[in-house]
Motif scaffolding. Structure first.
Motif, PDB file in Angstrom:
ATOM      1  N   LYS A 161      -8.396 -13.368   6.509  1.00 26.75           N
ATOM      2  CA  LYS A 161      -7.875 -12.610   5.395  1.00 26.75           C
ATOM      3  C   LYS A 161      -9.112 -12.446   4.638  1.00 26.75           C
ATOM      4  N   THR A 198       8.239   0.294  -5.859  1.00 32.37           N
ATOM      5  CA  THR A 198       7.444  -0.179  -4.415  1.00 32.37           C
ATOM      6  C   THR A 198       8.264  -1.430  -3.486  1.00 32.37           C
ATOM      7  N   ASP A 199       7.074  -1.824  -2.502  1.00 31.29           N
ATOM      8  CA  ASP A 199       7.307  -2.547  -1.097  1.00 31.29           C
ATOM      9  C   ASP A 199       7.750  -3.641  -2.035  1.00 31.29           C
ATOM     10  N   LYS A 200       7.874  -4.810  -0.362  1.00 29.27           N
ATOM     11  CA  LYS A 200       8.435  -6.228  -1.374  1.00 29.27           C
ATOM     12  C   LYS A 200       7.207  -6.967  -1.564  1.00 29.27           C
ATOM     13  N   ASN A 201       5.822  -6.198  -1.663  1.00 30.38           N
ATOM     14  CA  ASN A 201       4.635  -7.436  -1.717  1.00 30.38           C
ATOM     15  C   ASN A 201       4.586  -8.249  -3.226  1.00 30.38           C
ATOM     16  N   SER A 216       1.341  -8.310  -5.646  1.00 28.61           N
ATOM     17  CA  SER A 216       0.565  -7.373  -5.528  1.00 28.61           C
ATOM     18  C   SER A 216       1.013  -6.459  -4.629  1.00 28.61           C
ATOM     19  N   ALA A 217       2.245  -5.826  -5.542  1.00 33.48           N
ATOM     20  CA  ALA A 217       3.001  -5.030  -4.750  1.00 33.48           C
ATOM     21  C   ALA A 217       2.431  -3.375  -4.280  1.00 33.48           C
ATOM     22  N   GLU A 218       2.003  -2.807  -3.185  1.00 34.89           N
ATOM     23  CA  GLU A 218       1.835  -0.966  -3.298  1.00 34.89           C
ATOM     24  C   GLU A 218       3.388  -0.865  -3.282  1.00 34.89           C
ATOM     25  N   THR A 229       8.838  -6.643  -9.025  1.00 34.57           N
ATOM     26  CA  THR A 229       7.679  -6.274  -8.715  1.00 34.57           C
ATOM     27  C   THR A 229       6.307  -6.531  -9.808  1.00 34.57           C
ATOM     28  N   ARG A 270       8.624 -14.409  -5.602  1.00 30.89           N
ATOM     29  CA  ARG A 270       9.699 -12.960  -6.185  1.00 30.89           C
ATOM     30  C   ARG A 270       9.817 -13.621  -7.913  1.00 30.89           C
ATOM     31  N   THR A 327      11.536  -3.249  -6.684  1.00 28.99           N
ATOM     32  CA  THR A 327      11.596  -3.060  -4.855  1.00 28.99           C
ATOM     33  C   THR A 327      12.720  -2.262  -4.715  1.00 28.99           C
ATOM     34  N   ASP A 340       6.814 -13.111 -10.291  1.00 30.89           N
ATOM     35  CA  ASP A 340       7.291 -11.484 -10.839  1.00 30.89           C
ATOM     36  C   ASP A 340       7.949 -10.933 -11.525  1.00 30.89           C
TER      37      ASP A 340
END
Ligand code: ASP
Ligand code: MG
Length: 459
Positions: A335, A148-151, A154-156, A193, A108, A187, A111
């Motif tokens: 993965k 975005t999401d919390k990824n 590489s957030a989406e 992000t 976090r 987020t 980023d």
């Protein structure tokens, strides 16, 4: 409206920023919406800075002033003062102090640090554009709807992003040319992000789709998508039109011009994407259309070095249900993304990029199959809508490679595919690309494809 995205080299020097502003001014009648990357090299500098702050090896002030100096080397030559980026510089210093004080660096926080590259380049470009008489204004993408999401890393984007972008851009005063940060979002909780390295292209496509742009332009430092990598094939040339499907295969299999994900929002919105060269504005670049009407041709040949072939062999596969499920469930669990697949009754072969660690996966596969891993391989892709319709392409490929003494170890082509994949040894791949380029492009006169659609869309 058009979206114009400028990459790191396009904003990398004062001279190139002048060109950027020229390009934007020339497009003024088409309502440009500008997206910028960080100045080239800056994202790497920022990530290194975060690690240095964590290791407490260098003084935070020293690191920050180096980054500030990199920006002022560009901004100063454009006649801009350091106040343009002073807010970002102060915040960066705070964040790095925080990292060194707490001795902790989360994704976090990483980023947050990485976000400053685009936040500073957008301010510099907008300030210079204003100085040159354009009504430009810098924006952080998250102030214009990028949720975005919390990824972290590489957030989406969240589905509501498209709506949020459209409504916040609609509120901008008319005539303003927004200069927006690529690569970053936020987020719902307000944490910054990033969309993954090279993510500014994706940003451009998201804005293009949300704003229903007439075109998305990706301004870079090459002339567009080439028939092959010019470092391997010096006579390679720019392709004028490709379909979305071809472009994503090319991007995925090693053509470095576009971030593969870029393709998606643009394709869904049926928005043409044009790849252009900031340093060669007279070129027409490559136009990517949802459906290229061009048929019967090979578009490009691309290759990816440093791949493994994993051969998975099991007599149990014979007549068995669920074998493939078993195999791919493990790829999912570890993965490890699969590039190319070929199957027979008792064998599955897949290619995987060398950067993924496959040791754990191979151990698990060995519990129910015989597994061999071949290193030092390269995958080679021949891409073109013509692959599905042109009879005899396969024969020509094997014959030209055979004549050059190149051994093809694996092939893959699915029904209705625009892509024929081959695996050869890493050391023979450059020769294979050259031989195939000679076979499919030598006799074709420029331009590779007709320009009709290109001209009408360019306007
Ligand atoms: N600045 C980011 C990177 O270097 C994003 C981009 O340039 O597209 O990865
Ligand atoms: Mg890029």
């Amino acid at each position: 409206m058009i979206v114009m995205k400028f990459g790191g080299t396009s904003v990398g020097t004062a001279e190139s920023i002048r060109r950027v502003v020229d390009r934007v001014r020339a497009a003024r009648s088409r309502n440009p919406f500008v997206v910028v990357s960080a100045i080239s090299g800056v994202t790497d500098m920022l990530l290194a800075a975060a690690r240095e702050a964590l290791g407490r090896k260098a003084s935070v002030k020293g690191i920050v002033s180096e980054i500030e100096a990199r920006h002022m080397a560009v901004a100063g030559k454009l006649g801009l003062g350091s106040s343009i980026i002073s807010g970002e510089v102060a915040e960066l210093e705070h964040v790095l102090f925080g990292i060194s004080l707490v001795g902790e660096l989360t994704l976090r926080t990483t980023d947050h640090v990485a976000s400053f590259g685009e936040r500073m380049s957008s301010r510099i470009v907008a300030a210079f554009a204003r100085k040159s008489g354009l009504k430009a204004e810098a924006f952080n993408a998250y102030d214009l709807g990028m949720v975005t999401d919390k990824n972290f890393g590489s957030a989406e984007i969240l589905p509501k992003t498209f709506e949020a972008i459209a409504s916040s851009v609609a509120k901008l005063p008319s005539g303003v040319v927004p200069v927006v940060t690529g690569f970053i979002g936020r987020t719902e909780d307000g944490d910054i992000t990033t969309l993954g390295r090279g993510g500014s292209d994706y940003t451009a496509a998201i804005y293009g789709a949300a704003l229903k742009a007439e075109e998305i332009q990706i301004w870079t430092d090459v002339d567009g998508i080439m028939t092959a990598d010019p470092r391997i094939v010096p006579e390679a040339r720019t392709v004028s039109i490709v379909s979305f499907e071809e472009a994503s295969e090319l991007a995925y299999f090693g053509a470095k011009v576009l971030h593969p994900k870029t393709i998606l929002p643009a394709m869904n919105g049926n928005i043409p994407v044009r790849v252009l060269n900031t340093f060669n504005p007279s070129g027409t670049g490559t136009l990517i259309l949802k459906n290229s009407t061009e048929k019967g041709e090979i578009t490009a040949i691309t290759c990816k070095k440093g791949v493994y072939v994993i051969n998975i062999n099991s007599a149990r596969m014979l007549m068995a249900y669920g074998f493939l499920h078993h195999v791919f469930r493990l790829f999912d669990e570890f993965k490890v993304p699969v590039d190319m697949i070929a199957t027979s009754e008792v064998n599955v072969s897949v290619t995987v990029e060398k950067r993924f660690d496959v040791s754990g996966l191979v151990e698990k596969l060995k519990e129910f199959a015989a597994v061999t891993v071949l290193a030092d391989r390269a995958s080679l892709c021949i891409v073109g809508e013509g692959i599905k319709s042109m009879p005899g392409v396969g024969g020509r490929i094997s014959s030209v490679l055979g004549k050059s003494g190149i051994n093809v170890e694996m092939t893959s082509q699915s029904h209705n595919d625009v892509n024929m994949g081959l695996v050869v040894s890493e050391k023979s791949v450059d020769g294979a690309v050259r031989a195939l380029h000679g076979e499919f492009f030598a006799s074709v006169k420029q331009p590779v494809k007709r320009q009709s659609a290109a001209i009408s869309v360019r306007g």
